[in-house]
Scaffold this motif. Structure first.
Motif, PDB file in Angstrom:
ATOM      1  N   THR A  32      38.910  68.374  -9.056  1.00  0.00           N
ATOM      2  CA  THR A  32      38.331  67.271  -8.277  1.00  0.00           C
ATOM      3  C   THR A  32      36.928  67.692  -7.839  1.00  0.00           C
ATOM      4  OG1 THR A  32      39.344  68.197  -6.292  1.00  0.00           O
ATOM      5  CG2 THR A  32      40.494  66.350  -7.289  1.00  0.00           C
ATOM      6  N   SER A  72      48.351  62.750 -15.082  1.00  0.00           N
ATOM      7  CA  SER A  72      47.420  61.770 -14.513  1.00  0.00           C
ATOM      8  C   SER A  72      47.481  61.919 -12.999  1.00  0.00           C
ATOM      9  CB  SER A  72      47.823  60.368 -14.983  1.00  0.00           C
ATOM     10  OG  SER A  72      47.017  59.383 -14.400  1.00  0.00           O
ATOM     11  N   SER A  73      47.390  60.832 -12.264  1.00  0.00           N
ATOM     12  CA  SER A  73      47.445  60.888 -10.796  1.00  0.00           C
ATOM     13  C   SER A  73      47.592  59.466 -10.270  1.00  0.00           C
ATOM     14  CB  SER A  73      46.144  61.473 -10.262  1.00  0.00           C
ATOM     15  OG  SER A  73      46.014  61.205  -8.881  1.00  0.00           O
ATOM     16  N   GLY A  87      43.070  70.356 -14.364  1.00  0.00           N
ATOM     17  CA  GLY A  87      42.270  69.272 -13.809  1.00  0.00           C
ATOM     18  C   GLY A  87      41.515  69.759 -12.588  1.00  0.00           C
ATOM     19  N   HIS A 124      48.975  68.747 -20.975  1.00  0.00           N
ATOM     20  CA  HIS A 124      47.595  68.744 -20.478  1.00  0.00           C
ATOM     21  C   HIS A 124      47.646  68.647 -18.959  1.00  0.00           C
ATOM     22  CE1 HIS A 124      45.793  68.263 -24.431  1.00  0.00           C
ATOM     23  NE2 HIS A 124      46.621  67.277 -24.685  1.00  0.00           N
ATOM     24  N   GLN A 145      41.027  66.835 -23.222  1.00  0.00           N
ATOM     25  CA  GLN A 145      42.368  66.544 -23.767  1.00  0.00           C
ATOM     26  C   GLN A 145      42.239  65.857 -25.126  1.00  0.00           C
ATOM     27  OE1 GLN A 145      44.935  64.237 -21.244  1.00  0.00           O
ATOM     28  NE2 GLN A 145      44.556  65.499 -19.441  1.00  0.00           N
ATOM     29  N   VAL A 164      34.062  66.385 -14.131  1.00  0.00           N
ATOM     30  CA  VAL A 164      35.421  65.882 -13.882  1.00  0.00           C
ATOM     31  C   VAL A 164      35.929  65.072 -15.085  1.00  0.00           C
ATOM     32  CG1 VAL A 164      36.792  64.318 -12.441  1.00  0.00           C
ATOM     33  CG2 VAL A 164      35.270  65.990 -11.378  1.00  0.00           C
ATOM     34  N   SER A 188      38.782  59.449 -14.636  1.00  0.00           N
ATOM     35  CA  SER A 188      39.376  60.366 -15.618  1.00  0.00           C
ATOM     36  C   SER A 188      40.887  60.167 -15.706  1.00  0.00           C
ATOM     37  CB  SER A 188      39.041  61.820 -15.251  1.00  0.00           C
ATOM     38  OG  SER A 188      39.760  62.230 -14.086  1.00  0.00           O
ATOM     39  N   LYS A 189      41.545  59.972 -14.574  1.00  0.00           N
ATOM     40  CA  LYS A 189      43.015  59.886 -14.586  1.00  0.00           C
ATOM     41  C   LYS A 189      43.499  58.529 -15.109  1.00  0.00           C
ATOM     42  CE  LYS A 189      43.866  64.036 -13.029  1.00  0.00           C
ATOM     43  NZ  LYS A 189      44.533  65.041 -13.859  1.00  0.00           N
ATOM     44  N   ASN A 200      39.026  66.705 -17.153  1.00  0.00           N
ATOM     45  CA  ASN A 200      40.288  65.956 -16.931  1.00  0.00           C
ATOM     46  C   ASN A 200      40.649  65.016 -18.075  1.00  0.00           C
ATOM     47  OD1 ASN A 200      40.015  67.193 -14.488  1.00  0.00           O
ATOM     48  ND2 ASN A 200      40.114  65.352 -13.240  1.00  0.00           N
ATOM     49  N   TYR A 228      37.188  61.180 -10.472  1.00  0.00           N
ATOM     50  CA  TYR A 228      38.567  61.638 -10.691  1.00  0.00           C
ATOM     51  C   TYR A 228      39.463  60.470 -11.130  1.00  0.00           C
ATOM     52  CZ  TYR A 228      42.992  64.029  -9.494  1.00  0.00           C
ATOM     53  OH  TYR A 228      44.244  64.601  -9.516  1.00  0.00           O
TER      54      TYR A 228
END
Ligand code: NAD
Length: 470
Positions: A315, A362-363, A313, A310, A339, A331, A379-380, A335, A376
């Motif tokens: 922003t 992720s981030s 994504g 996945h 999934q 978002v 979501s991550k 993101n 963002y």
């Protein structure tokens, strides 16, 4: 995207100027290339009291064909190591002219049960760190603290995190330092993980703590070839038209997988062209559309799938007071919620085969939070929650689920960041530079590897040991 500062300070004139002005000099990282040996050089091995992973380490260094050398501080361990035929000699510290000679430092701390037994770590790294060459590797091995029998043992094992992360910050010169906690009983399942952390494939992964557990099921691992470990497997990658997704598709294909790339219909041309080069399959779907899970499941149903990545994504940055409901919602939906819906469709129908892999992107924003990114980061962080909550449920089917959390990666997404913020993002890590899409892709390939069956529920940052976040 081009990092002109890194190129400049690595030119002969730039290097001289940087030295005379005391400017940071990011190292040109040694990344994996199929035409160069993946492993070479001399590896120094140290150990604390009664190490449990010696046999696994002996097998590993033999199988990758590197020469190993023991360090005196290993004390008790030296005779043990000799018994395994691991020794080729004793390590000579930097003072005696071995500067830059070593390519990796491995320390087995798995037998340490009390903080009073941590001293050999000091002895080993004190003597060896200066002899570790550019882009060298440090790996410390321990036992997962939460599985330790006594509070003292838990304490000592937890202490290894501080050591490893500090070594990464001190070593610089493109050197990475990572900690691998190996659950009791998982000793024979660590090769894919140790190979990854020793290899140039992990060039931008540092300061990470990874747990390798006992893999589910008693069956032997499926046979695989280390050069083409994904041979015969099918991998779906979302957001595969460009950037990190295109790189993931390309690395998985190079490892032998048939890749099915998904991207939005407006990116169809780029997606087709990427998939054509990889002999893959292109599916032009918006993953957030209500019908997408059923469409994706239908497209994959006949042959099934082994690996789901996945990656797609977006922003839509604004401080929360200025953020529209639509920017928040899209978002979260693309993101995160998409999934969940896609995995539900693939898992319920058994389209993702038992023994499969789910890997989500992720981030570090999802770990540390970021100004202007409430949507963002939400979501991550949700992606991280998904990985942690689903891992135990998927275990019975032998499916692993993990996430990578990239830091600053040079892509079209980061090219949009204003210059000064972009430059700060690039430099605020132990490598003093941004990562490349291939760094994320190689980390995903390790998690997708058949030998990584004992790695699940992990969040691995690909951030050059960013100063942001824990
Ligand atoms: P990118 O914008 O270059 O690529 C994203 C891809 O996803 C594009 O091809 C886009 O068309 C596709 N996509 C977007 N919405 C989609 C949808 N609804 N359905 C199908 N496809 C869709 O971004 P990137 O930098 O390559 O980022 C890839 C992933 O890595 C993202 O999840 C991003 O959040 C994450 N990430 C990137 C960085 C970075 O520094 N670049 C850092 C942390 C995390």
């Amino acid at each position: 995207m081009n990092d002109s500062y890194l190129n400049f300070v690595n030119s002969p004139f730039g290097a001289r100027l940087a030295r005379s002005l005391g400017l940071p000099k990011p190292e040109v990282l040694n990344r994996y290339r199929a035409d160069r040996p993946e492993f070479d050089g001399l590896v120094a091995i140290g150990a604390g009291r009664q190490p449990h992973l010696l046999e696994a380490l002996a097998n590993l260094v033999t199988s990758i064909g590197v020469t190993s050398v023991a360090h005196e501080s290993a004390g008790l361990w030296v005779p043990l190591a000799n018994r395994h035929g691991l020794m080729t000699g004793r390590f000579e510290p930097a003072e005696s002219g071995s500067h830059g000679k070593l390519t990796a430092l491995l320390f087995d701390a798995s037998g340490i049960e009390d903080s009073s037994q941590l001293e050999p770590l000091h002895g080993f790294f004190h003597d060896t760190l200066r002899s570790l060459g550019k882009c060298g590797r440090i790996i410390v091995l321990g036992r997962p603290p939460e599985a330790c029998a006594t509070p003292r043992q838990w304490t000592a094992q937890r202490a290894l995190e501080g050591l490893t992360r500090s070594l990464g910050k001190e070593a610089r010169r493109g050197i990475t330092a990572n900690l691998v906690y190996v659950e009791q009983g998982a000793e024979n399942g660590i090769d894919s993980t140790l190979r990854f952390f020793l290899s140039p494939r992990s060039a931008y992964v540092s300061g990470q703590v990874v747990r390798v557990g006992v893999r589910a099921g008693a069956d032997a691992l499926p046979a695989f070839d280390w050069n083409q470990p994904l041979e015969g497997l099918r991998a779906v990658v979302t957001g595969a038209a460009r950037g990190i997704g295109a790189s993931i598709a390309s690395v998985l294909a190079a490892e032998g997988a048939h890749v099915i790339g998904i991207d939005i219909p407006s990116a169809r041309d780029a997606l087709d062209s990427t998939m054509r080069q990889l002999n893959g399959t292109a599916l032009a779907f918006d993953i957030a559309a209500p019908e997408a899970p059923a469409q994706i499941a239908a497209a994959l149903d006949e042959q099934g799938v082994d690996i789901v990545v996945h990656n797609a994504g977006i922003t839509k940055d604004k401080t929360i007071a200025k953020m529209t409901d639509a920017a928040w919602q899209s978002v979260i939906d693309i993101n995160l919620s998409a999934q969940e819906r896609i995995d539900d469709a693939l898992l319920t129908a058994g389209i993702l085969r038992d023994g499969g892999r789910i890997i989500a992107v992720s981030s570090i924003s999802g770990i540390a939070g970021n100004l202007g990114q409430t949507n963002y980061a939400t979501s991550k962080a949700g992606v991280i929650g998904r990985v942690q909550s689903m891992a135990p449920h998927l275990r019975a089917r032998g499916i692993t689920i993990n996430a990578v959390a990239p830091g600053f990666i040079e892509t079209q997404m980061t090219a949009k960041i204003p210059l000064t913020i972009r430059e700060a993002g690039r430099r605020m890590n132990s490598m003093s530079q941004g990562g490349q899409p291939v760094d994320v892709a190689q980390t995903i390939a390790w998690l997708a590897h058949p030998g990584s069956a004992g790695v699940s529920g992990q969040i691995v940052r690909v951030c050059g040991q960013s100063l942001i976040g824990a």
